[in-house]
Write a protein that holds these residues in place. Structure first.
Motif, PDB file in Angstrom:
ATOM      1  N   PHE A 274       0.881  -1.268   0.023  1.00 54.71           N
ATOM      2  CA  PHE A 274      -0.043   0.053  -0.094  1.00 54.71           C
ATOM      3  C   PHE A 274       0.849   1.111  -0.167  1.00 54.71           C
ATOM      4  CE2 PHE A 274      -3.257  -3.086   0.886  1.00 54.71           C
ATOM      5  CZ  PHE A 274      -4.261  -2.394   0.712  1.00 54.71           C
ATOM      6  N   CYS A 275       0.223   2.298  -0.545  1.00 49.65           N
ATOM      7  CA  CYS A 275       0.823   3.764  -0.275  1.00 49.65           C
ATOM      8  C   CYS A 275       1.468   3.929   1.146  1.00 49.65           C
ATOM      9  CB  CYS A 275      -0.220   4.774  -0.620  1.00 49.65           C
ATOM     10  SG  CYS A 275       0.264   6.398  -0.312  1.00 49.65           S
ATOM     11  N   PRO A 276       2.534   4.428   1.222  1.00 46.77           N
ATOM     12  CA  PRO A 276       3.531   4.674   0.218  1.00 46.77           C
ATOM     13  C   PRO A 276       4.563   3.687  -0.189  1.00 46.77           C
ATOM     14  CG  PRO A 276       4.276   5.353   2.096  1.00 46.77           C
ATOM     15  CD  PRO A 276       3.135   4.384   2.574  1.00 46.77           C
ATOM     16  N   GLY A 277       4.054   2.223   0.059  1.00 46.79           N
ATOM     17  CA  GLY A 277       5.249   1.267   0.010  1.00 46.79           C
ATOM     18  C   GLY A 277       5.934   0.980  -1.512  1.00 46.79           C
TER      19      GLY A 277
ATOM     20  N   LEU B  92       6.435   3.144  -3.739  1.00 46.39           N
ATOM     21  CA  LEU B  92       7.263   4.439  -4.183  1.00 46.39           C
ATOM     22  C   LEU B  92       8.520   4.370  -3.368  1.00 46.39           C
ATOM     23  CD1 LEU B  92       7.779   7.308  -5.587  1.00 46.39           C
ATOM     24  CD2 LEU B  92       6.325   8.328  -3.528  1.00 46.39           C
ATOM     25  N   MET B  93       8.524   3.917  -1.991  1.00 46.56           N
ATOM     26  CA  MET B  93       9.351   3.946  -1.286  1.00 46.56           C
ATOM     27  C   MET B  93      10.235   2.797  -1.760  1.00 46.56           C
ATOM     28  SD  MET B  93       8.981   6.425   0.697  1.00 46.56           S
ATOM     29  CE  MET B  93       9.898   6.519   2.002  1.00 46.56           C
ATOM     30  N   GLU B  94       9.889   1.487  -2.235  1.00 48.02           N
ATOM     31  CA  GLU B  94      10.800   0.667  -2.521  1.00 48.02           C
ATOM     32  C   GLU B  94      11.372   1.136  -3.878  1.00 48.02           C
ATOM     33  OE1 GLU B  94       8.770  -3.589  -2.380  1.00 48.02           O
ATOM     34  OE2 GLU B  94       7.657  -2.668  -0.696  1.00 48.02           O
TER      35      GLU B  94
ATOM     36  N   ILE C 135      12.304   3.855  -4.640  1.00 44.30           N
ATOM     37  CA  ILE C 135      13.365   4.997  -4.326  1.00 44.30           C
ATOM     38  C   ILE C 135      14.667   4.181  -3.929  1.00 44.30           C
ATOM     39  CG2 ILE C 135      13.917   6.856  -2.924  1.00 44.30           C
ATOM     40  CD1 ILE C 135      11.183   7.701  -3.013  1.00 44.30           C
ATOM     41  N   LYS C 136      14.279   2.995  -2.952  1.00 40.03           N
ATOM     42  CA  LYS C 136      15.306   2.334  -2.340  1.00 40.03           C
ATOM     43  C   LYS C 136      16.066   1.651  -3.386  1.00 40.03           C
ATOM     44  CE  LYS C 136      13.920   0.289   1.558  1.00 40.03           C
ATOM     45  NZ  LYS C 136      13.448  -1.074   2.283  1.00 40.03           N
TER      46      LYS C 136
ATOM     47  N   LYS D  15      18.210   4.052  -5.190  1.00 39.55           N
ATOM     48  CA  LYS D  15      19.545   4.311  -4.754  1.00 39.55           C
ATOM     49  C   LYS D  15      20.734   3.332  -4.706  1.00 39.55           C
ATOM     50  CE  LYS D  15      18.015   7.975  -1.673  1.00 39.55           C
ATOM     51  NZ  LYS D  15      17.407   8.409  -0.195  1.00 39.55           N
TER      52      LYS D  15
ATOM     53  N   TRP E 133       7.593  11.378  -9.292  1.00 49.35           N
ATOM     54  CA  TRP E 133       8.793  11.324  -8.679  1.00 49.35           C
ATOM     55  C   TRP E 133      10.051  11.028  -9.674  1.00 49.35           C
ATOM     56  CZ3 TRP E 133      13.098   8.063  -8.359  1.00 49.35           C
ATOM     57  CH2 TRP E 133      14.241   8.588  -7.200  1.00 49.35           C
TER      58      TRP E 133
ATOM     59  N   LYS F 264      10.578  14.530 -11.652  1.00 50.87           N
ATOM     60  CA  LYS F 264      11.105  15.437 -10.863  1.00 50.87           C
ATOM     61  C   LYS F 264      12.346  15.360 -10.387  1.00 50.87           C
ATOM     62  CE  LYS F 264      10.080  17.903  -6.604  1.00 50.87           C
ATOM     63  NZ  LYS F 264      10.190  17.324  -5.340  1.00 50.87           N
ATOM     64  N   SER F 265      12.825  14.038 -10.340  1.00 50.58           N
ATOM     65  CA  SER F 265      14.248  13.697  -9.924  1.00 50.58           C
ATOM     66  C   SER F 265      15.291  13.766 -11.116  1.00 50.58           C
ATOM     67  CB  SER F 265      14.093  12.397  -9.075  1.00 50.58           C
ATOM     68  OG  SER F 265      13.876  11.475 -10.069  1.00 50.58           O
TER      69      SER F 265
END
Lengths: 137, 80
Positions: free
Chosen positions: B17-20, B22-24, B26-27, B30, B54, B57-58
């Motif tokens: 679920f949000c924000p899962g 998206l965070m994964e 970004i991880k 990186k 994202w 924007k990035s």
């Protein structure tokens, strides 16, 4: 210089804590540095021995059973796991409120290791004063 | 519609679920090298917009958002 977000978590109900931890994640996604100050009922929920939190705010009264069973069924992560994930991905610092900790006899060792340090309000305000976003939840 | 590219890394965040998701993503971003293509599978509809925003924007490259019959695949290339 990176943009900063400063968030006070004061409420200890799941609806507020979840909203807070999701917003922290959103700030991380926007490459912000996030400082979180945890006080009152949110700090109570940050104690290691807090147990499972099944509390909702006034508007959610009577909805607890339904909401928590849907969340379990859909495997929605807990607010603590969401906050932990945000800390892994971005520059997030979580602080406990010294005043409330003293009042309730809570020491740093009683708190979840996510709490980096127990600090006073003035130190937090110093971090917060040049923020782009400040929230009290 | 953009063509799909074979990804270097797949992040299967279906059911998360949000924000899962998206965070994964970004991880994974990186940890990736410049030039790597990352694919994120998601069933969360908010991620479709959030992840695409994202990526743009990035300053990275959004290859495309593909409807996969029951889930979305968001494909990006790390350019910075």
């Amino acid at each position: 210089m990176v943009d900063k977000a400063s968030i006070v978590l004061a409420s200890g109900t799941v609806d507020k804590l979840m909203a807070g931890s999701i917003i922290v994640s959103g700030a991380v996604a926007n490459e912000m540095e996030v400082n979180v100050f945890v006080t009152f009922w949110a700090l109570m929920e940050m104690r290691k021995n807090a147990g499972e939190n099944t509390k909702l705010g006034v508007e959610g009264k009577g909805m607890e059973k339904q909401l928590f069973s849907i969340m379990k069924e859909k495997k929605v992560p807990s607010w603590k796991d969401t906050l932990k994930q945000a800390m892994e991905v971005g520059d997030v610092h979580v602080y406990g409120c010294a005043m409330f900790a003293d009042l309730m006899g809570i020491g740093k060792d009683d708190l979840d290791p996510m709490i980096e340090e127990v600090i006073g309000v003035s130190q937090f305000v110093d971090m917060a004063k040049d923020s782009k976003m400040t929230l009290f939840i | 519609m953009a063509e799909e590219i074979k990804p270097d890394k797949i992040v299967d965040a279906r059911g998360s679920f949000c924000p899962g998701p998206l965070m994964e993503m970004i991880k994974a971003y990186k940890q990736a090298k410049i030039g790597d293509v990352i694919s994120v599978y998601s069933t969360d509809s908010g991620t479709k917009k959030d992840a695409a925003a994202w990526i743009n924007k990035s300053g990275n490259q959004l290859i495309g958002v593909f409807d996969k019959n029951g889930y979305y695949e968001i494909e990006m290339k790390k350019v910075k």
